[in-house]
Design an enzyme around this catalytic site. Structure first.
Site, PDB file in Angstrom:
ATOM      1  CE  LYS A 135       3.513  -0.734   1.525  1.00 47.01           C
ATOM      2  NZ  LYS A 135       3.975   0.379   0.717  1.00 47.01           N
ATOM      3  CG  ASP A 154       1.085   3.590   4.374  1.00 49.55           C
ATOM      4  OD1 ASP A 154       0.837   4.004   5.533  1.00 49.55           O
ATOM      5  OD2 ASP A 154       0.403   3.903   3.380  1.00 49.55           O
TER       6      ASP A 154
END
Ligand code: SF4
Length: 231
Positions: A135, A154
Site C-alpha cells: 500500500k 487501504d
C-alpha cells in the site's frame, strides 16, 4: 458525457461487467476530476514518511506533525542518525509511535545505505524498505514518481470496491489483483485517489451518502441508504 442507467442491475456478461466499470470510472472522473494525495510532502522521502505516519491516523493530523518533523530532520541521513525512542516522541500524536519510529529510522537507514539517499523507484526495491508494504509503496510510486505499479488498497478502497462489486475479496493483495484486471493501467493512480476520496466524502463506512453519489444508479450495494432505481 455520463450514461448512467446503461447497465441496470447486476451485469451478466463479461462485456456488461466491463461496461459497468467504464461507467463507474466516468462517474468518479465527474465527481473527483483532479484529486490527489492529501498528505503534504515536498519529495518522495517526505511522502514515504508521511504515509508511514498515516497508518491508523488522519491525514490532517499527519500534516500537522510533518512540517516540524522535516524541519528538525531535513534528510533521510538525519532520520537515520536519530534513535527510534527519540523520534517516537516527535511523532507521538500520530499514534502507534513506537512502531512507526522504528519503521521510519529503519527506512532511513535502508534508503541511505542501499539507495544513495533516494527512495527507490521500483516495487521490488521499495518492498525491502522497512515500513513500506504494497500500500505504502503504491502511494509513493504513484504520487511521488507517477509510476503506476499497482492500485493503492487501504480501508477505503477495500470498502468501496466491495460495495461496488469490483471485488469480493477482503485480502488487500487479492483486492489489488482484482482491480488491476478491470481498471486500465493508465487509470490506476487516479483511481486510487478517487476511491479513497469517495470513501471519505460519500461512501463512508456507516450510512453512505448515496443520495449525493453520481454512480448510485449502477451501485447495488446491500447497505445503500438511498436508491433512484427502486420501484
Ligand atoms: S451508491 Fe452509496 S454505497 Fe454505492 S458507491 Fe455510492 S455512496 Fe457508495
Amino acid at each position: 458525457m455520463l450514461r448512467y442507467g446503461l447497465i441496470k442491475g447486476r451485469p451478466k456478461t463479461a462485456a456488461d461487467r466491463q461496461a459497468r466499470v467504464t461507467e463507474i470510472l466516468r462517474g468518479l472522473d465527474k465527481m473527483y476530476p483532479d484529486v490527489t494525495c492529501a498528505l503534504t510532502h515536498r519529495n518522495p522521502w517526505e511522502l514515504l514518511v508521511a504515509t508511514i505516519l498515516s497508518a491508523q491516523c488522519t491525514d490532517k493530523r499527519v500534516n500537522e506533525v510533518t512540517p516540524g518533523l522535516f524541519k528538525k530532520y531535513p534528510t533521510p541521513t538525519d532520520f537515520a542518525a536519530v534513535k527510534p525512542e527519540v523520534l517516537a516522541q516527535d511523532i507521538r500524536s500520530t499514534g502507534f509511535f513506537n512502531n512507526k519510529s522504528k519503521s521510519i529510522v529503519g527506512a532511513a537507514k535502508r534508503v541511505t545505505t542501499e539507495f544513495g539517499g533516494e527512495v527507490p523507484r521500483t516495487m521490488d526495491e521499495l518492498l525491502t524498505v522497512p515500513g513500506a508494504a504494497r500500500k505504502t509503496a503504491n502511494v509513493v510510486l504513484g504520487t511521488a514518481y507517477g509510476i503506476a505499479a499497482g492500485v493503492v488498497v487501504d480501508t477505503h478502497v477495500t470498502r468501496v470496491s466491495r460495495r461496488l462489486d469490483l471485488t469480493k475479496q477482503s485480502d488487500p493483495v487479492k483486492i489489488e489483483r482484482d482491480l488491476q484486471k478491470i481498471i486500465p493501467e493508465k487509470k490506476w493512480i487516479l483511481f486510487s485517489h478517487q476511491i479513497i476520496h469517495h470513501g471519505r466524502a460519500l461512501c463512508v463506512a456507516r450510512n453512505p451518502k448515496c443520495v449525493a453519489c453520481l454512480i448510485e444508479p449502477i451501485c447495488y450495494a446491500k447497505d445503500k441508504t438511498w436508491s433512484s432505481t427502486e420501484k
